[in-house]
Write a protein that holds these residues in place. Structure first.
Motif, PDB file in Angstrom:
ATOM      1  N   ILE A 248      42.219  49.673  39.876  1.00 27.79           N
ATOM      2  CA  ILE A 248      41.656  49.149  41.127  1.00 27.79           C
ATOM      3  C   ILE A 248      42.753  48.352  41.822  1.00 27.79           C
ATOM      4  N   ARG A 249      43.015  48.698  43.062  1.00 23.97           N
ATOM      5  CA  ARG A 249      44.093  47.985  43.755  1.00 23.97           C
ATOM      6  C   ARG A 249      43.582  47.372  45.052  1.00 23.97           C
ATOM      7  N   SER A 250      43.910  46.077  45.236  1.00 28.21           N
ATOM      8  CA  SER A 250      43.619  45.411  46.520  1.00 28.21           C
ATOM      9  C   SER A 250      44.941  45.191  47.238  1.00 28.21           C
TER      10      SER A 250
ATOM     11  N   GLY B 161      52.062  45.500  37.474  1.00 27.66           N
ATOM     12  CA  GLY B 161      51.705  46.780  38.096  1.00 27.66           C
ATOM     13  C   GLY B 161      50.391  47.381  37.612  1.00 27.66           C
ATOM     14  N   LEU B 162      49.517  46.556  36.990  1.00 28.28           N
ATOM     15  CA  LEU B 162      48.325  47.137  36.370  1.00 28.28           C
ATOM     16  C   LEU B 162      47.341  47.738  37.365  1.00 28.28           C
ATOM     17  N   SER B 163      47.516  47.468  38.660  1.00 27.66           N
ATOM     18  CA  SER B 163      46.580  48.028  39.643  1.00 27.66           C
ATOM     19  C   SER B 163      46.974  49.437  40.080  1.00 27.66           C
TER      20      SER B 163
ATOM     21  N   ASP C   5      41.979  52.489  45.798  1.00 28.70           N
ATOM     22  CA  ASP C   5      42.818  51.585  46.601  1.00 28.70           C
ATOM     23  C   ASP C   5      41.981  51.068  47.768  1.00 28.70           C
ATOM     24  N   LEU C   6      41.763  49.751  47.782  1.00 38.50           N
ATOM     25  CA  LEU C   6      40.818  49.167  48.754  1.00 38.50           C
ATOM     26  C   LEU C   6      41.466  48.810  50.083  1.00 38.50           C
ATOM     27  N   VAL C   7      42.626  49.400  50.343  1.00 33.39           N
ATOM     28  CA  VAL C   7      43.395  49.018  51.532  1.00 33.39           C
ATOM     29  C   VAL C   7      42.597  49.156  52.832  1.00 33.39           C
TER      30      VAL C   7
ATOM     31  N   THR D 174      50.723  38.309  51.952  1.00 37.18           N
ATOM     32  CA  THR D 174      50.444  39.718  51.626  1.00 37.18           C
ATOM     33  C   THR D 174      49.643  39.894  50.332  1.00 37.18           C
ATOM     34  N   VAL D 175      49.393  38.806  49.613  1.00 41.36           N
ATOM     35  CA  VAL D 175      48.591  38.906  48.382  1.00 41.36           C
ATOM     36  C   VAL D 175      47.174  39.366  48.743  1.00 41.36           C
ATOM     37  N   GLY D 176      46.594  40.224  47.908  1.00 35.28           N
ATOM     38  CA  GLY D 176      45.253  40.729  48.171  1.00 35.28           C
ATOM     39  C   GLY D 176      44.179  39.754  47.711  1.00 35.28           C
ATOM     40  N   VAL D 177      43.081  39.744  48.465  1.00 36.69           N
ATOM     41  CA  VAL D 177      41.933  38.912  48.119  1.00 36.69           C
ATOM     42  C   VAL D 177      41.348  39.343  46.762  1.00 36.69           C
ATOM     43  N   GLY D 178      41.266  40.660  46.510  1.00 33.34           N
ATOM     44  CA  GLY D 178      40.596  41.154  45.297  1.00 33.34           C
ATOM     45  C   GLY D 178      41.215  40.637  44.019  1.00 33.34           C
ATOM     46  N   GLY D 179      42.532  40.720  43.907  1.00 34.84           N
ATOM     47  CA  GLY D 179      43.202  40.250  42.693  1.00 34.84           C
ATOM     48  C   GLY D 179      43.255  38.738  42.633  1.00 34.84           C
ATOM     49  N   LEU D 180      43.592  38.114  43.746  1.00 31.88           N
ATOM     50  CA  LEU D 180      43.767  36.657  43.728  1.00 31.88           C
ATOM     51  C   LEU D 180      42.453  35.938  43.408  1.00 31.88           C
TER      52      LEU D 180
ATOM     53  N   GLY E 206      41.461  33.647  39.874  1.00 35.24           N
ATOM     54  CA  GLY E 206      41.514  32.184  40.103  1.00 35.24           C
ATOM     55  C   GLY E 206      41.992  31.918  41.511  1.00 35.24           C
ATOM     56  N   GLY E 207      43.329  31.880  41.697  1.00 37.34           N
ATOM     57  CA  GLY E 207      43.890  31.751  43.042  1.00 37.34           C
ATOM     58  C   GLY E 207      44.084  30.322  43.487  1.00 37.34           C
ATOM     59  N   PHE E 208      45.328  29.862  43.491  1.00 37.30           N
ATOM     60  CA  PHE E 208      45.574  28.479  43.938  1.00 37.30           C
ATOM     61  C   PHE E 208      46.617  28.465  45.052  1.00 37.30           C
TER      62      PHE E 208
ATOM     63  N   LYS F  95      39.129  49.612  31.822  1.00 35.40           N
ATOM     64  CA  LYS F  95      40.068  49.023  30.864  1.00 35.40           C
ATOM     65  C   LYS F  95      41.511  49.170  31.333  1.00 35.40           C
ATOM     66  N   ASN F  96      42.311  48.253  30.851  1.00 31.62           N
ATOM     67  CA  ASN F  96      43.760  48.346  31.088  1.00 31.62           C
ATOM     68  C   ASN F  96      44.461  47.595  29.954  1.00 31.62           C
ATOM     69  N   GLU F  97      45.749  47.393  30.084  1.00 31.61           N
ATOM     70  CA  GLU F  97      46.546  46.806  28.998  1.00 31.61           C
ATOM     71  C   GLU F  97      46.064  45.405  28.597  1.00 31.61           C
TER      72      GLU F  97
HETATM   73  P1  FDA Z   1      46.477  43.892  42.732  1.00 29.74           P
HETATM   74  O1  FDA Z   1      45.844  44.807  43.702  1.00 29.74           O
HETATM   75  O2  FDA Z   1      47.734  44.361  42.082  1.00 29.74           O
HETATM   76  O3  FDA Z   1      45.409  43.458  41.654  1.00 29.74           O
HETATM   77  C1  FDA Z   1      45.692  42.560  40.609  1.00 29.74           C
HETATM   78  C2  FDA Z   1      44.698  42.766  39.472  1.00 29.74           C
HETATM   79  O4  FDA Z   1      43.370  42.565  39.942  1.00 29.74           O
HETATM   80  C3  FDA Z   1      44.724  44.174  38.893  1.00 29.74           C
HETATM   81  O5  FDA Z   1      44.375  44.119  37.531  1.00 29.74           O
HETATM   82  C4  FDA Z   1      43.645  44.880  39.670  1.00 29.74           C
HETATM   83  O6  FDA Z   1      43.118  46.012  39.026  1.00 29.74           O
HETATM   84  C5  FDA Z   1      42.612  43.780  39.828  1.00 29.74           C
HETATM   85  N1  FDA Z   1      41.846  43.945  41.064  1.00 29.74           N
HETATM   86  C6  FDA Z   1      42.357  43.910  42.317  1.00 29.74           C
HETATM   87  N2  FDA Z   1      41.364  44.066  43.203  1.00 29.74           N
HETATM   88  C7  FDA Z   1      40.229  44.203  42.509  1.00 29.74           C
HETATM   89  C8  FDA Z   1      38.872  44.402  42.894  1.00 29.74           C
HETATM   90  N3  FDA Z   1      38.543  44.493  44.173  1.00 29.74           N
HETATM   91  N4  FDA Z   1      37.938  44.533  41.931  1.00 29.74           N
HETATM   92  C9  FDA Z   1      38.294  44.443  40.625  1.00 29.74           C
HETATM   93  N5  FDA Z   1      39.558  44.238  40.207  1.00 29.74           N
HETATM   94  C10 FDA Z   1      40.525  44.122  41.139  1.00 29.74           C
HETATM   95  N6  FDA Z   1      48.756  33.570  42.932  1.00 29.74           N
HETATM   96  C11 FDA Z   1      48.215  32.388  43.289  1.00 29.74           C
HETATM   97  O7  FDA Z   1      47.226  31.958  42.705  1.00 29.74           O
HETATM   98  N7  FDA Z   1      48.763  31.659  44.300  1.00 29.74           N
HETATM   99  C12 FDA Z   1      49.841  32.090  45.008  1.00 29.74           C
HETATM  100  O8  FDA Z   1      50.304  31.400  45.915  1.00 29.74           O
HETATM  101  C13 FDA Z   1      50.420  33.345  44.651  1.00 29.74           C
HETATM  102  N8  FDA Z   1      51.506  33.829  45.311  1.00 29.74           N
HETATM  103  C14 FDA Z   1      52.019  35.065  44.986  1.00 29.74           C
HETATM  104  C15 FDA Z   1      53.105  35.583  45.698  1.00 29.74           C
HETATM  105  C16 FDA Z   1      53.621  36.837  45.372  1.00 29.74           C
HETATM  106  C17 FDA Z   1      54.790  37.381  46.173  1.00 29.74           C
HETATM  107  C18 FDA Z   1      53.069  37.579  44.306  1.00 29.74           C
HETATM  108  C19 FDA Z   1      53.633  38.931  43.931  1.00 29.74           C
HETATM  109  C20 FDA Z   1      51.998  37.068  43.597  1.00 29.74           C
HETATM  110  C21 FDA Z   1      51.458  35.813  43.919  1.00 29.74           C
HETATM  111  N9  FDA Z   1      50.377  35.278  43.216  1.00 29.74           N
HETATM  112  C22 FDA Z   1      49.842  34.067  43.596  1.00 29.74           C
HETATM  113  C23 FDA Z   1      49.779  36.020  42.100  1.00 29.74           C
HETATM  114  C24 FDA Z   1      48.561  36.801  42.593  1.00 29.74           C
HETATM  115  O9  FDA Z   1      47.448  35.937  42.621  1.00 29.74           O
HETATM  116  C25 FDA Z   1      48.233  37.953  41.644  1.00 29.74           C
HETATM  117  O10 FDA Z   1      49.318  38.826  41.548  1.00 29.74           O
HETATM  118  C26 FDA Z   1      46.979  38.694  42.128  1.00 29.74           C
HETATM  119  O11 FDA Z   1      46.387  39.354  41.058  1.00 29.74           O
HETATM  120  C27 FDA Z   1      47.319  39.668  43.218  1.00 29.74           C
HETATM  121  O12 FDA Z   1      46.181  40.221  43.796  1.00 29.74           O
HETATM  122  P2  FDA Z   1      46.335  41.607  44.560  1.00 29.74           P
HETATM  123  O13 FDA Z   1      44.993  42.020  45.012  1.00 29.74           O
HETATM  124  O14 FDA Z   1      47.430  41.514  45.557  1.00 29.74           O
HETATM  125  O15 FDA Z   1      46.895  42.516  43.398  1.00 29.74           O
END
Ligand code: FDA
Length: 503
Positions: free
Chosen positions: A79-81, A88-90, A102-104, A149-155, A159-161, A493-495
């Motif tokens: 799942i990628r946001s 790279g687990l997404s 991919d939820l883009v 550019t960080v995605g809402v889904g992963g962050l 947790g997300g700070f 599941k993933n790693e």
């Molecule tokens: P991505 O799409 O790669 O997803 C990350 C993980 O979440 C994967 O395991 C994915 O499968 C899962 N996932 C994503 N979307 C999902 C959904 N909709 N449903 C279920 N699972 C889902 N952190 C922080 O707390 N504060 C910060 O300021 C920053 N800054 C920062 C800067 C940069 C340049 C990077 C590369 C990373 C950060 N981070 C961060 C870390 C960031 O919080 C972490 O990498 C997040 O998981 C990224 O979320 P994405 O959606 O972008 O990633």
């Protein structure tokens, strides 16, 4: 073939589709590589195994169809946001065939200032969220991360700070409701998913539990004027002495004050001798006079003066922390850059006792070996200390002075092994100075060195505990319980996904 059967299954489950929109990309699609690479943030994973299908839903029913059909044909999903996962687990999987959801395209945001809340889709970026809030109001914000550019889904799901978390906690602490597609393709909200699952997806990582489509969040008040400063000290200018003081005060400062430290390697002189430069960077939720008084009170040694400080609006501080000029148009927050051109590896630690001078000297020496090494040291305390360890799966609360993020970047794949060895050596060196039993780590700074699930058979609770306790401490047990309840066949599941207890 599975390929054809999946496609037939997928189209038969679509309740809503617009034939002009391409939903499924195969290796034969001309846009396959550009879609795949669009949100890859780390060159380490560009040449990894590729998905059979990339599904880019425009509607929740497309996600439901993707889950139902991937499960039916035994294809793993990623799942990628925003694609920022450090490992790279997404979008990478060693288990083939696999699909990426991919939820883009699922990125709508609706702001409700009257009720101080918003709904934001997982595929939106933080930049888009901040931009949309600022369009509606200058006195509300949201406590999430600083990279737009960080995605809402992963962050959110990890947790997300960010710069106001000492006042308001994590992004996950400010989630009011969520919509998720579960392993059976059902669309659930907070009421229908129940409090266990709603707890798990606010810090336990979404990818073990389902596809989270959107989040309802609480907007938080920000003052019309905030103040920033960035004061830099090299070792020759007493960086170590200032850092020693910072270690003892940063987590006790007023919760309106976020003072983090970023390290970098700099030239000490024209002979190429290296030094460490520490940047003490501050966001204060208020005007400059109040900030200067607080700094004078608690950290006079840093000698912050009015001319070090800049007053701005909160949204301008978002630009500042994202590395833009505060004069740039807010639209820069909407840019999604394509494939980045660096290799990187990161690790995290929590510090509960100040690190001694001897410890710091060894740390600086090691950092100076690599010009592209960096530490980000984020102070805890404030609201983070008031929320209990078990309120959400994110357990790193009271008792932490600060968090360390170690990163190393490089430009050439030939150097990958050497840089991985180096950062692992640095991490080993730091063991005596950081949290122990467990040595805590932040899930969103994903690190597969902490341990991995078995590829082909189920992973035991004991094995997964090696990394699970580091990310979640005592909450790991409840995460395993929730996982076993809602996804007993361990489809998601993933790693480092949460394991299932044997029936
Ligand atoms: P991505 O799409 O790669 O997803 C990350 C993980 O979440 C994967 O395991 C994915 O499968 C899962 N996932 C994503 N979307 C999902 C959904 N909709 N449903 C279920 N699972 C889902 N952190 C922080 O707390 N504060 C910060 O300021 C920053 N800054 C920062 C800067 C940069 C340049 C990077 C590369 C990373 C950060 N981070 C961060 C870390 C960031 O919080 C972490 O990498 C997040 O998981 C990224 O979320 P994405 O959606 O972008 O990633």
């Amino acid at each position: 073939s599975t390929h054809e059967s999946f496609l037939q299954c997928f189209s038969s489950h679509l309740q809503y589709s617009n034939s002009s929109l391409e939903l499924v990309f195969t290796k034969n699609s001309s846009a396959y590589s550009s879609i795949l690479n669009f949100t890859i943030r780390n060159l380490r994973f560009v040449n990894s195994s590729k998905p059979q299908f990339i599904i880019t839903p425009f509607h929740e029913s497309h996600v439901q169809a993707a889950v139902i059909c991937s499960k039916k044909y035994d294809m793993q999903v990623r799942i990628r946001s925003g694609g920022h996962d450090y490992e790279g687990l997404s979008y990478v999987s060693d288990v083939v065939p696999f699909n990426i959801i991919d939820l883009v395209n699922l990125r709508s945001i609706s702001i409700d200032i009257e009720n101080k809340s918003a709904w934001v889709d997982s595929g939106a970026t933080l930049g888009e969220l901040y931009y949309n809030i600022a369009e509606k109001s200058k006195v509300y914000g949201f406590p999430a991360g600083s990279c737009p550019t960080v995605g809402v889904g992963g962050l959110f799901s990890g947790g997300g700070f960010g710069t106001i978390f000492r006042k308001y906690g994590l992004a996950a602490d400010n989630v009011l409701d969520a919509k998720i597609v579960d392993v059976n393709g059902r669309l659930l909200n907070r009421t229908s998913m129940g409090e266990d699952l709603f707890w798990a997806i606010r810090g336990g990582g979404g990818s073990s539990f389902g596809v989270i489509l959107s989040w309802q969040i609480r907007l938080v008040p920000v003052p019309p004027v905030v103040t920033t400063f960035n004061v830099q000290k090299t070792l020759e200018q007493g960086a170590t002495k200032h850092f020693q003081k910072w270690q003892t005060v940063a987590n006790k400062l007023h919760e309106d004050l976020f003072l983090h430290v970023v390290s970098g390697v700099a030239n000490a002189d024209s002979n190429g001798r290296k030094t460490i430069r520490l940047s003490f960077t501050c966001l204060f939720l208020g005007p400059v006079e109040k900030l200067l008084a607080l700094m004078q009170d608690s950290f006079p040694e840093l000698a912050v003066e009015r001319n070090n400080c800049t007053e701005m609006s909160w949204i301008e501080s978002v630009l500042y922390y994202a590395g833009f000029s505060t004069r740039d148009p807010l639209e820069v927050l909407l840019h999604r850059r394509p494939l980045t051109d660096i290799f990187m590896k990161a690790k995290s630690d929590y510090v509960q006792e100040p690190i001694s001078n001897t410890g710091l000297e060894g740390l600086w020496q090691r950092l100076m070996e690599k010009e592209q090494s960096q530490l980000i040291l984020s102070p805890y305390g404030g609201k983070m200390s008031q929320i209990s360890d078990s309120e959400t799966p994110f357990p790193h609360r009271f008792g932490n002075l600060y968090q360390i993020q170690y990163t190393i970047t490089w430009d050439d794949d030939k150097e990958t092994q050497e840089h991985l060895r180096w950062i692992r050596g640095l991490y080993a060196y730091m063991a005596p100075y950081v949290s122990k039993s467990p040595r805590e780590a932040y899930l969103n700074y994903r690190d597969l060195d902490l341990g991995e699930n078995n590829k082909n058979n189920n992973t035991s609770y004991a094995q997964a505990s090696t990394w699970g306790l580091k990310y979640f401490k005592n909450n790991f047990k409840r995460l395993v319980y929730v996982k076993t309840l809602i996804d007993p066949s361990n489809f998601f599941k993933n790693e480092q996904s949460i394991p299932v207890l044997p029936s």
